[in-house]
Design a protein around this motif. Structure first.
Motif, mmCIF file in Angstrom:
data_model
loop_
_atom_site.group_PDB
_atom_site.id
_atom_site.type_symbol
_atom_site.label_atom_id
_atom_site.label_comp_id
_atom_site.label_asym_id
_atom_site.label_seq_id
_atom_site.Cartn_x
_atom_site.Cartn_y
_atom_site.Cartn_z
ATOM 1 N N VAL A 1 30.143 -23.554 -11.080
ATOM 2 C CA VAL A 1 29.278 -24.530 -10.415
ATOM 3 C C VAL A 1 28.956 -25.677 -11.367
ATOM 4 O O VAL A 1 28.886 -26.830 -10.951
ATOM 5 C CB VAL A 1 28.003 -23.885 -9.829
ATOM 6 C CG1 VAL A 1 27.028 -23.462 -10.902
ATOM 7 C CG2 VAL A 1 27.317 -24.828 -8.848
ATOM 8 N N GLU A 2 28.788 -25.391 -12.647
ATOM 9 C CA GLU A 2 28.543 -26.441 -13.634
ATOM 10 C C GLU A 2 29.702 -27.433 -13.648
ATOM 11 O O GLU A 2 29.486 -28.642 -13.725
ATOM 12 C CB GLU A 2 28.348 -25.829 -15.021
ATOM 13 C CG GLU A 2 27.090 -24.984 -15.142
ATOM 14 C CD GLU A 2 27.034 -24.185 -16.429
ATOM 15 O OE1 GLU A 2 27.980 -24.252 -17.260
ATOM 16 O OE2 GLU A 2 26.021 -23.481 -16.624
ATOM 17 N N ARG A 3 30.925 -26.921 -13.553
ATOM 18 C CA ARG A 3 32.107 -27.780 -13.557
ATOM 19 C C ARG A 3 32.206 -28.597 -12.276
ATOM 20 O O ARG A 3 32.607 -29.751 -12.308
ATOM 21 C CB ARG A 3 33.358 -26.935 -13.753
ATOM 22 C CG ARG A 3 33.447 -26.354 -15.165
ATOM 23 C CD ARG A 3 34.612 -25.411 -15.363
ATOM 24 N NE ARG A 3 35.874 -26.039 -14.967
ATOM 25 C CZ ARG A 3 36.900 -25.368 -14.449
ATOM 26 N NH1 ARG A 3 36.829 -24.070 -14.250
ATOM 27 N NH2 ARG A 3 38.011 -25.986 -14.139
ATOM 28 N N VAL A 4 31.824 -28.032 -11.157
ATOM 29 C CA VAL A 4 31.918 -28.746 -9.882
ATOM 30 C C VAL A 4 30.904 -29.881 -9.817
ATOM 31 O O VAL A 4 31.246 -31.003 -9.434
ATOM 32 C CB VAL A 4 31.708 -27.788 -8.677
ATOM 33 C CG1 VAL A 4 31.532 -28.560 -7.376
ATOM 34 C CG2 VAL A 4 32.867 -26.824 -8.550
ATOM 35 N N ILE A 5 29.645 -29.615 -10.177
ATOM 36 C CA ILE A 5 28.604 -30.637 -10.011
ATOM 37 C C ILE A 5 28.363 -31.466 -11.272
ATOM 38 O O ILE A 5 27.615 -32.439 -11.226
ATOM 39 C CB ILE A 5 27.280 -30.029 -9.495
ATOM 40 C CG1 ILE A 5 26.620 -29.125 -10.534
ATOM 41 C CG2 ILE A 5 27.492 -29.296 -8.192
ATOM 42 C CD1 ILE A 5 25.238 -28.635 -10.126
ATOM 43 N N GLY A 6 28.985 -31.091 -12.382
ATOM 44 C CA GLY A 6 28.873 -31.884 -13.605
ATOM 45 C C GLY A 6 27.531 -31.784 -14.306
ATOM 46 O O GLY A 6 27.102 -32.731 -14.961
ATOM 47 N N ILE A 7 26.862 -30.640 -14.167
ATOM 48 C CA ILE A 7 25.579 -30.412 -14.842
ATOM 49 C C ILE A 7 25.662 -29.071 -15.557
ATOM 50 O O ILE A 7 26.059 -28.075 -14.955
ATOM 51 C CB ILE A 7 24.405 -30.389 -13.829
ATOM 52 C CG1 ILE A 7 24.297 -31.733 -13.099
ATOM 53 C CG2 ILE A 7 23.093 -30.063 -14.541
ATOM 54 C CD1 ILE A 7 23.263 -31.742 -11.985
ATOM 55 N N ASP A 8 25.264 -29.028 -16.839
ATOM 56 C CA ASP A 8 25.284 -27.784 -17.616
ATOM 57 C C ASP A 8 24.043 -26.945 -17.345
ATOM 58 O O ASP A 8 22.988 -27.458 -16.963
ATOM 59 C CB ASP A 8 25.376 -28.092 -19.116
ATOM 60 C CG ASP A 8 26.718 -28.692 -19.499
ATOM 61 O OD1 ASP A 8 27.726 -28.362 -18.843
ATOM 62 O OD2 ASP A 8 26.751 -29.488 -20.454
ATOM 63 N N THR B 1 17.039 -24.518 -12.991
ATOM 64 C CA THR B 1 17.423 -25.259 -14.194
ATOM 65 C C THR B 1 18.697 -26.027 -13.899
ATOM 66 O O THR B 1 19.581 -25.494 -13.242
ATOM 67 C CB THR B 1 17.674 -24.336 -15.409
ATOM 68 O OG1 THR B 1 18.703 -23.417 -15.100
ATOM 69 C CG2 THR B 1 16.422 -23.610 -15.841
ATOM 70 N N PRO B 2 18.797 -27.231 -14.346
ATOM 71 C CA PRO B 2 17.664 -28.063 -14.725
ATOM 72 C C PRO B 2 16.834 -28.406 -13.486
ATOM 73 O O PRO B 2 17.328 -28.346 -12.366
ATOM 74 C CB PRO B 2 18.314 -29.313 -15.319
ATOM 75 C CG PRO B 2 19.646 -29.395 -14.669
ATOM 76 C CD PRO B 2 20.067 -27.976 -14.389
#
Length: 146
Positions: free
Chosen positions: A41-48, A73-74
């Motif tokens: 999901v981090e890779r799909v939406i671009g948020i760590d 988070t975040p």
């Protein structure tokens, strides 16, 4: 190649349960609810470091769906007034066809819904209104007249 359909619209909320209750009362069905996190999901939406709860709601007998997401988070960031007017750039509302606008509005009021303007008649074709629900979400209702 062309697109096949619109699968869903994402709405980020602070109170997932209130938003679910609102859309269920509107007539949608809760399809699934649960946590979403991890590298994919981090890779799909671009948020760590994403950790969120989501709920997927669908229109009974239809193809349209709404995905509600509450970020742990975040934390979600607000970039505009919560109750932004209809002329604010961005997605302003989701429109649904309804059999009886007055009945739908009455059912949604206990869930915090308020009319944005008035219920109006467009010629002899539709009755229309905008309702502001939880999180400032605007839902449009269109009742086709015979």
């Amino acid at each position: 190649m062309t697109i096949q359909r619109m699968d869903n619209v994402l709405i980020v909320v602070d109170d997932l349960d209130a938003a679910i209750s609102f859309f269920v009362e509107l007539g949608m069905e809760l399809e699934s609810k649960g946590p979403v996190e991890g590298r994919w999901v981090e890779r799909v939406i671009g948020i760590d470091d994403v950790r969120q709860d989501i709920a997927m709601l669908r229109i009974p007998g239809g193809h349209g769906r709404i995905e509600l997401a509450m970020f742990h988070t975040p934390k979600a960031i607000s970039t505009e007034p919560r109750d932004a007017p209809a002329n604010t750039p961005g997605i302003r509302r989701i429109m649904f066809a309804a059999d009886d606008i007055d009945e739908v509005v009455a059912r949604l009021r206990p869930h915090g819904a308020e009319l944005v303007g008035e219920v109006v008649r467009y010629e002899d074709i539709y009755r229309l209104c905008y309702i502001r629900g939880p999180e400032g979400i605007i839902v449009g209702l269109a009742e086709q007249l015979s």
